[in-house]
Scaffold this motif. Structure first.
Motif, short mmCIF file in Angstrom:
data_model
loop_
_atom_site.label_atom_id
_atom_site.label_comp_id
_atom_site.label_asym_id
_atom_site.label_seq_id
_atom_site.Cartn_x
_atom_site.Cartn_y
_atom_site.Cartn_z
N SER A 177 -1.84 18.28 -35.68
CA SER A 177 -1.24 19.13 -36.71
C SER A 177 -0.26 18.37 -37.60
O SER A 177 0.37 18.97 -38.48
N LEU A 178 -0.14 17.05 -37.41
CA LEU A 178 0.92 16.30 -38.09
C LEU A 178 0.58 15.78 -39.48
O LEU A 178 1.51 15.41 -40.21
N PRO A 179 -0.68 15.68 -39.92
CA PRO A 179 -0.92 15.15 -41.26
C PRO A 179 -0.10 15.87 -42.33
O PRO A 179 -0.08 17.10 -42.41
N GLY A 180 0.61 15.06 -43.12
CA GLY A 180 1.44 15.59 -44.19
C GLY A 180 2.79 16.11 -43.77
O GLY A 180 3.58 16.55 -44.63
N LYS A 181 3.13 16.06 -42.48
CA LYS A 181 4.38 16.64 -41.99
C LYS A 181 5.49 15.59 -41.89
O LYS A 181 5.24 14.39 -41.82
N ARG A 182 6.74 16.11 -41.85
CA ARG A 182 7.90 15.28 -41.54
C ARG A 182 8.25 15.47 -40.07
O ARG A 182 8.39 16.60 -39.60
N VAL A 183 8.40 14.36 -39.36
CA VAL A 183 8.62 14.38 -37.92
C VAL A 183 9.94 13.68 -37.62
O VAL A 183 10.24 12.61 -38.16
N LEU A 184 10.72 14.27 -36.72
CA LEU A 184 11.98 13.68 -36.27
C LEU A 184 11.83 13.35 -34.79
O LEU A 184 11.61 14.24 -33.97
N ASP A 185 11.94 12.07 -34.45
CA ASP A 185 11.84 11.61 -33.07
C ASP A 185 13.21 11.12 -32.64
O ASP A 185 13.66 10.04 -33.05
N LEU A 186 13.89 11.91 -31.80
CA LEU A 186 15.26 11.61 -31.39
C LEU A 186 15.25 10.90 -30.04
O LEU A 186 14.67 11.39 -29.08
N SER A 189 14.62 22.20 -37.86
CA SER A 189 13.18 22.14 -37.57
C SER A 189 12.70 23.45 -36.97
O SER A 189 13.30 23.94 -36.00
N PRO A 190 11.60 24.03 -37.48
CA PRO A 190 11.07 25.26 -36.90
C PRO A 190 10.38 25.05 -35.56
O PRO A 190 10.16 25.99 -34.82
N ALA A 218 10.27 27.27 -30.53
CA ALA A 218 10.11 27.67 -31.92
C ALA A 218 11.38 28.36 -32.39
O ALA A 218 11.96 29.17 -31.67
N ALA A 219 11.78 28.04 -33.61
CA ALA A 219 12.96 28.62 -34.21
C ALA A 219 12.67 28.93 -35.67
O ALA A 219 11.86 28.27 -36.31
N ALA A 220 13.33 29.95 -36.19
CA ALA A 220 13.20 30.27 -37.62
C ALA A 220 14.21 29.44 -38.37
O ALA A 220 15.38 29.79 -38.47
N ALA A 221 13.77 28.30 -38.87
CA ALA A 221 14.69 27.38 -39.54
C ALA A 221 14.75 27.70 -41.03
O ALA A 221 13.73 27.86 -41.68
N PRO A 222 15.95 27.77 -41.61
CA PRO A 222 16.05 27.98 -43.05
C PRO A 222 15.53 26.79 -43.82
O PRO A 222 15.67 25.66 -43.40
N ARG A 223 14.89 27.07 -44.94
CA ARG A 223 14.32 26.00 -45.77
C ARG A 223 15.01 25.98 -47.13
O ARG A 223 15.41 27.01 -47.63
N ASP A 243 9.50 19.19 -40.15
CA ASP A 243 8.51 20.17 -39.68
C ASP A 243 8.47 20.27 -38.16
O ASP A 243 8.16 21.33 -37.61
N VAL A 244 8.75 19.17 -37.49
CA VAL A 244 8.77 19.18 -36.03
C VAL A 244 9.75 18.12 -35.55
O VAL A 244 9.89 17.06 -36.17
N ALA A 245 10.45 18.42 -34.46
CA ALA A 245 11.39 17.47 -33.87
C ALA A 245 11.02 17.27 -32.40
O ALA A 245 10.61 18.22 -31.72
N TRP A 246 11.15 16.04 -31.95
CA TRP A 246 10.87 15.69 -30.55
C TRP A 246 12.16 15.21 -29.89
O TRP A 246 12.86 14.36 -30.44
N LEU A 247 12.42 15.72 -28.71
CA LEU A 247 13.58 15.33 -27.91
C LEU A 247 13.04 15.10 -26.50
O LEU A 247 13.09 15.97 -25.64
N LEU A 248 12.47 13.92 -26.30
CA LEU A 248 11.70 13.64 -25.10
C LEU A 248 12.51 12.83 -24.10
O LEU A 248 12.84 11.67 -24.34
N SER A 249 12.84 13.48 -22.99
CA SER A 249 13.58 12.84 -21.90
C SER A 249 14.90 12.24 -22.39
O SER A 249 15.25 11.11 -22.04
N VAL A 250 15.61 13.01 -23.21
CA VAL A 250 16.85 12.53 -23.81
C VAL A 250 18.02 13.47 -23.56
O VAL A 250 19.14 13.03 -23.32
N VAL A 251 17.77 14.78 -23.62
CA VAL A 251 18.88 15.74 -23.67
C VAL A 251 19.76 15.66 -22.42
O VAL A 251 20.98 15.86 -22.50
#
Length: 227
Positions: free
Chosen positions: A67-76, A170-171, A222-227, A141-149
Motif C-alpha cells: 500500500s506504500l506507492p506514493g505515500k510518505r513513511v516515517l520510520d522511527l 499519521s493516520p 489507526a487515528a484520525a489525523a488532521p491534514r 501517511d504511515v509511521a512505524w515504531l518497531l521495537s523502540v517505544v
C-alpha cells in the motif's frame, strides 16, 4: 516475504566492505541487528529469534508494503534502515528514516546508494521524542515504531503525549512492543488498553517469541489525523 534487495551483479565488493564496517548487535555480536538478503546471493546475517528466519523479514508481512506507492513513511528508530529501505524499494514517495545513533544511519545511507533509492529517503540523526513532539516530520501517511517505544518509555509510563503527537501526524501507526519484558512488564491486555487511550482502533497483527526475554507483539493502530 523473503525477496532480496536488488543490487547490481558488480556490487559484491561494496557489500563486503559495508558488511565489515557495519555496527553489530549487542545481544548477538556475530550478527547485525537487522538481517539483509541481496539478489547476488549475499546475506548480512541478522537477529533470528527462531533460528530459521531473520526477525527483520518476519515482520514485513504486517507493514502493508503493497500500500506504500506514493505515500510518505516515517520510520522511527530505523537502526540499520532495513524497513526504511523496504519502503523505498516498494514505491514510497518519501521515507523519513530517523535514528538516534550515527553509525547505523551511515550504514543505511551507504546501502541506499547501492540500492539506488537515496532520492526517496531522508535520513535524520535525531532524538526521537523531541523530533516527534516538535512535529518536525510533518504529516505522513504511515509511521512505524518497531521495537523502540519500550526504550523511550519503559512500561509505557509517560508515553501517552508522545503517542498522541504521533497520532496527530499519521493516520496509521504500526507499533512493535515487547511483552513480559524487563522494560515492558505488561501483558497484551494492558498494552492494548494503553494504546486504545490514544488510538481509536488497535489491532494485534502478529506475535512471536523473541531472542530477548518475553515475546514481541505488532499492533496496527489507526487515528484520525488532521491534514
Amino acid at each position: 516475504m523473503r525477496e532480496p534487495f536488488a543490487v547490481p551483479p558488480s556490487a559484491g565488493p561494496a557489500l563486503d566492505r559495508l558488511y565489515r564496517a557495519a555496527p553489530r548487535g549487542d545481544r548477538q555480536p556475530a550478527c547485525l541487528y537487522q538481517g539483509f538478503r541481496f539478489s547476488t546471493g549475499a546475506e548480512f546475517p541478522g537477529y533470528s529469534s527462531d533460528g530459521r528466519e531473520y526477525d527483520s523479514y518476519r515482520k514485513l508481512p504486517f507493514l502493508g508494503l503493497d500500500s506504500l506507492p506514493g505515500k510518505r513513511v516515517l520510520d522511527l528508530g530505523a537502526n540499520l534502515g532495513f524497513f526504511s529501505l523496504q519502503a523505498a524499494v516498494h514505491g514510497a514517495a518519501e521515507v523519513i528514516s530517523v535514528e538516534q545513533q550515527a553509525a547505523p544511519l551511515r550504514f543505511a545511507r551507504a546501502l541506499s546508494d547501492l540500492l539506488g533509492v537515496t532520492a526517496r529517503l531522508r535520513f535524520v540523526h535525531a532524538d526521537l521524542v523531541p523530533f516527534v513532539m516538535a512535529g518536525t516530520p510533518g504529516p505522513v501517511d504511515v509511521a512505524w515504531l518497531l521495537s523502540v517505544v519500550h526504550q523511550l518509555y519503559p512500561h509505557l509510563r509517560g508515553a501517552e503525549p508522545f503517542l498522541a503527537r504521533l497520532a496527530s501526524l499519521s493516520p496509521q501507526v504500526v507499533i512493535e512492543i515487547p511483552v513480559a519484558h524487563p522494560h515492558m512488564a505488561l501483558g497484551l491486555r494492558p498494552i492494548r488498553q494503553r494504546l486504545r487511550a490514544v488510538f481509536p482502533v488497535v489491532r494485534l497483527r502478529y506475535g512471536y517469541k523473541a531472542y530477548s526475554p518475553g515475546y514481541r507483539a505488532i499492533f496496527a493502530c489507526a487515528a484520525a489525523a488532521p491534514r
